[in-house]
Design a protein around this motif. Sequence first.
Motif, PDB file in Angstrom:
ATOM      1  N   LYS A 155      -0.439 -41.191 -39.123  1.00 59.89           N
ATOM      2  CA  LYS A 155       0.312 -40.926 -38.294  1.00 59.89           C
ATOM      3  C   LYS A 155       1.408 -41.742 -38.032  1.00 59.89           C
ATOM      4  O   LYS A 155       0.986 -43.105 -37.788  1.00 59.89           O
ATOM      5  CB  LYS A 155      -0.321 -40.264 -37.141  1.00 59.89           C
ATOM      6  N   GLU A 156       2.853 -41.539 -38.142  1.00 57.66           N
ATOM      7  CA  GLU A 156       3.634 -42.359 -37.721  1.00 57.66           C
ATOM      8  C   GLU A 156       3.594 -42.772 -35.957  1.00 57.66           C
ATOM      9  O   GLU A 156       3.821 -41.777 -35.217  1.00 57.66           O
ATOM     10  CB  GLU A 156       4.996 -41.932 -37.810  1.00 57.66           C
ATOM     11  N   ARG A 157       3.555 -44.112 -35.711  1.00 60.58           N
ATOM     12  CA  ARG A 157       3.540 -44.279 -34.340  1.00 60.58           C
ATOM     13  C   ARG A 157       4.912 -44.783 -33.858  1.00 60.58           C
ATOM     14  O   ARG A 157       5.661 -45.498 -34.457  1.00 60.58           O
ATOM     15  CB  ARG A 157       2.316 -45.476 -34.069  1.00 60.58           C
ATOM     16  N   MET A 158       5.344 -44.627 -32.697  1.00 63.21           N
ATOM     17  CA  MET A 158       6.514 -44.861 -32.015  1.00 63.21           C
ATOM     18  C   MET A 158       5.985 -46.049 -30.962  1.00 63.21           C
ATOM     19  O   MET A 158       5.565 -45.536 -29.932  1.00 63.21           O
ATOM     20  CB  MET A 158       7.250 -43.735 -31.424  1.00 63.21           C
ATOM     21  N   ILE A 159       6.238 -47.180 -31.257  1.00 65.89           N
ATOM     22  CA  ILE A 159       5.537 -48.236 -30.405  1.00 65.89           C
ATOM     23  C   ILE A 159       6.943 -48.568 -29.267  1.00 65.89           C
ATOM     24  O   ILE A 159       8.046 -48.790 -29.992  1.00 65.89           O
ATOM     25  CB  ILE A 159       5.241 -49.401 -31.116  1.00 65.89           C
ATOM     26  N   LEU A 160       6.700 -48.407 -27.987  1.00 70.10           N
ATOM     27  CA  LEU A 160       7.945 -48.820 -27.209  1.00 70.10           C
ATOM     28  C   LEU A 160       7.879 -50.265 -26.816  1.00 70.10           C
ATOM     29  O   LEU A 160       6.550 -51.104 -26.777  1.00 70.10           O
ATOM     30  CB  LEU A 160       7.509 -48.057 -25.891  1.00 70.10           C
ATOM     31  N   LYS A 161       8.768 -50.888 -26.812  1.00 68.92           N
ATOM     32  CA  LYS A 161       9.103 -52.409 -26.615  1.00 68.92           C
ATOM     33  C   LYS A 161       9.063 -52.676 -25.216  1.00 68.92           C
ATOM     34  O   LYS A 161       9.748 -51.902 -24.605  1.00 68.92           O
ATOM     35  CB  LYS A 161      10.270 -52.944 -27.314  1.00 68.92           C
ATOM     36  N   GLY A 162       8.608 -53.723 -24.668  1.00 66.77           N
ATOM     37  CA  GLY A 162       8.544 -54.115 -23.382  1.00 66.77           C
ATOM     38  C   GLY A 162       7.843 -53.409 -22.280  1.00 66.77           C
ATOM     39  O   GLY A 162       6.837 -52.454 -23.078  1.00 66.77           O
ATOM     40  N   ASP A 163       7.538 -53.806 -21.233  1.00 63.90           N
ATOM     41  CA  ASP A 163       6.463 -53.224 -20.262  1.00 63.90           C
ATOM     42  C   ASP A 163       7.258 -52.021 -19.422  1.00 63.90           C
ATOM     43  O   ASP A 163       8.672 -51.939 -19.195  1.00 63.90           O
ATOM     44  CB  ASP A 163       5.866 -54.317 -19.162  1.00 63.90           C
ATOM     45  N   VAL A 164       6.388 -51.504 -18.683  1.00 66.57           N
ATOM     46  CA  VAL A 164       7.028 -50.161 -17.623  1.00 66.57           C
ATOM     47  C   VAL A 164       7.611 -51.124 -16.604  1.00 66.57           C
ATOM     48  O   VAL A 164       6.966 -52.017 -15.956  1.00 66.57           O
ATOM     49  CB  VAL A 164       6.047 -49.360 -17.273  1.00 66.57           C
ATOM     50  N   PRO A 165       9.062 -50.693 -16.290  1.00 65.16           N
ATOM     51  CA  PRO A 165       9.389 -51.648 -14.988  1.00 65.16           C
ATOM     52  C   PRO A 165       8.792 -51.252 -13.798  1.00 65.16           C
ATOM     53  O   PRO A 165       7.989 -50.336 -13.704  1.00 65.16           O
ATOM     54  CB  PRO A 165      10.910 -50.847 -14.994  1.00 65.16           C
ATOM     55  N   SER A 166       9.062 -52.232 -12.837  1.00 65.94           N
ATOM     56  CA  SER A 166       8.349 -52.033 -11.529  1.00 65.94           C
ATOM     57  C   SER A 166       8.984 -50.992 -10.635  1.00 65.94           C
ATOM     58  O   SER A 166      10.238 -50.728 -10.479  1.00 65.94           O
ATOM     59  CB  SER A 166       8.470 -53.350 -10.957  1.00 65.94           C
ATOM     60  N   PRO A 167       8.049 -50.248  -9.877  1.00 70.91           N
ATOM     61  CA  PRO A 167       8.607 -49.100  -9.167  1.00 70.91           C
ATOM     62  C   PRO A 167       9.167 -49.627  -7.893  1.00 70.91           C
ATOM     63  O   PRO A 167       9.883 -49.096  -7.216  1.00 70.91           O
ATOM     64  CB  PRO A 167       7.400 -48.240  -8.698  1.00 70.91           C
ATOM     65  N   ILE A 168       9.073 -51.080  -7.927  1.00 72.72           N
ATOM     66  CA  ILE A 168       9.726 -51.800  -6.536  1.00 72.72           C
ATOM     67  C   ILE A 168      11.271 -51.908  -6.726  1.00 72.72           C
ATOM     68  O   ILE A 168      12.165 -51.921  -5.852  1.00 72.72           O
ATOM     69  CB  ILE A 168       9.026 -52.888  -6.210  1.00 72.72           C
ATOM     70  N   ASN A 169      11.461 -52.262  -8.005  1.00 71.48           N
ATOM     71  CA  ASN A 169      12.879 -52.466  -8.391  1.00 71.48           C
ATOM     72  C   ASN A 169      13.367 -51.708  -9.760  1.00 71.48           C
ATOM     73  O   ASN A 169      13.456 -52.467 -10.870  1.00 71.48           O
ATOM     74  CB  ASN A 169      13.064 -53.956  -8.599  1.00 71.48           C
ATOM     75  N   PRO A 170      13.327 -50.382  -9.620  1.00 72.97           N
ATOM     76  CA  PRO A 170      13.602 -49.577 -10.955  1.00 72.97           C
ATOM     77  C   PRO A 170      14.698 -49.964 -11.479  1.00 72.97           C
ATOM     78  O   PRO A 170      15.803 -50.329 -10.737  1.00 72.97           O
ATOM     79  CB  PRO A 170      13.355 -48.096 -10.324  1.00 72.97           C
ATOM     80  N   PRO A 171      15.044 -49.691 -12.769  1.00 77.00           N
ATOM     81  CA  PRO A 171      16.358 -50.088 -13.305  1.00 77.00           C
ATOM     82  C   PRO A 171      17.345 -49.018 -12.777  1.00 77.00           C
ATOM     83  O   PRO A 171      16.990 -47.912 -12.559  1.00 77.00           O
ATOM     84  CB  PRO A 171      16.018 -49.549 -14.747  1.00 77.00           C
ATOM     85  N   SER A 172      18.678 -49.313 -12.894  1.00 77.69           N
ATOM     86  CA  SER A 172      19.867 -48.398 -12.767  1.00 77.69           C
ATOM     87  C   SER A 172      19.751 -47.372 -13.882  1.00 77.69           C
ATOM     88  O   SER A 172      19.300 -47.734 -14.986  1.00 77.69           O
ATOM     89  CB  SER A 172      20.951 -49.078 -12.480  1.00 77.69           C
TER      90      SER A 172
END
Length: 320
Positions: A267-284
């Motif tokens: 099975k082909e895995r889709m590996i996400l880079k980085g961590d989940v952003p903080s809900p205190i300061n979510p990305p724009s």
Amino acid sequence: METLLSVENLEVHFPIKKGLLSRTAGYVYAVDGVSITLEKGETLGIVGESGCGKTTTGLAVLRLIEPTAGTVRFGGTDITTLNKSELRTLKKEIQMIFQDPYSSLNPRMTVNHILRDPMEIHGMYPGTERKDRIAYLLEKVGLRPEQGRRYPHEFSGGQRQRIGIARALALNPQVIIGDEPVSALDVSIQAQIINLLIDLQQEFHLSYIIIAHDLAVVEHICDRIAVMYLGKVVETSAYHNVYTDPKHPYTRALLSAIPVADPRVKKERMILKGDVPSPINPPSGCAFHPRCPHRMDVCDKEAPKLKDIGDNHEVACYLY
């Protein structure tokens, strides 16, 4: 189909207090503009990784946590505007099954007392009807009526969750919200509880909202799935569309993480880079864009809205 429950632009922001005067220094954006609907007789699954806001959404629908903004309509009534007395009356129509089957039950009460309490509060099933109703509920969830004299610690984890299900059924509700109802149980017991929920739905004409992180479990019980990421719904559709033709890159990554029980299948895995952003300061812009392999310039400027791309399949992504 008849829309039983409608949630529009639901927000739950928790203030962060700092200093001696407990001033508000910021907010945790746990739920940030969730809109979902539940049809009569339907099972809606809300999925996503830990911290995405799915449990907070379920608690806010019942006002066990007060929403910051948005509306929750049940049968035309906005739950968010009701006072305590009106809310108590409505809550018999919407009940909840909690994740931990032990901490959600009062250890000082027998099972009979646990099931009798909500009936007494709402004045339902007077006299001998109440005793008969308790025995009936215990039998329906796979327990013997005489076990009602025991305390929660005398049962196994799977049996305690059956008691939690019986308590949710006590007032004959129309909607049941299940917050990870099988995640704390052994795999063999999980299958039994899922089958029990399916049987009870048909017999009692129930509508479910099932909150889970295990996509393999959700597939077996849900008619429609809403995928959440960092407090927002990023994709929603019938379960077969989500599993066979996922559109949002985050949904694809979640599905690729489901293990296959056959070592010969690659099975082909889709590996996400980085961590989940903080809900205190979510990305724009799009909250997923820092980890998205298909990121475009527009993604960090403005958050995409859910768009119907056909066959009642909605996705919040600029790819569509």
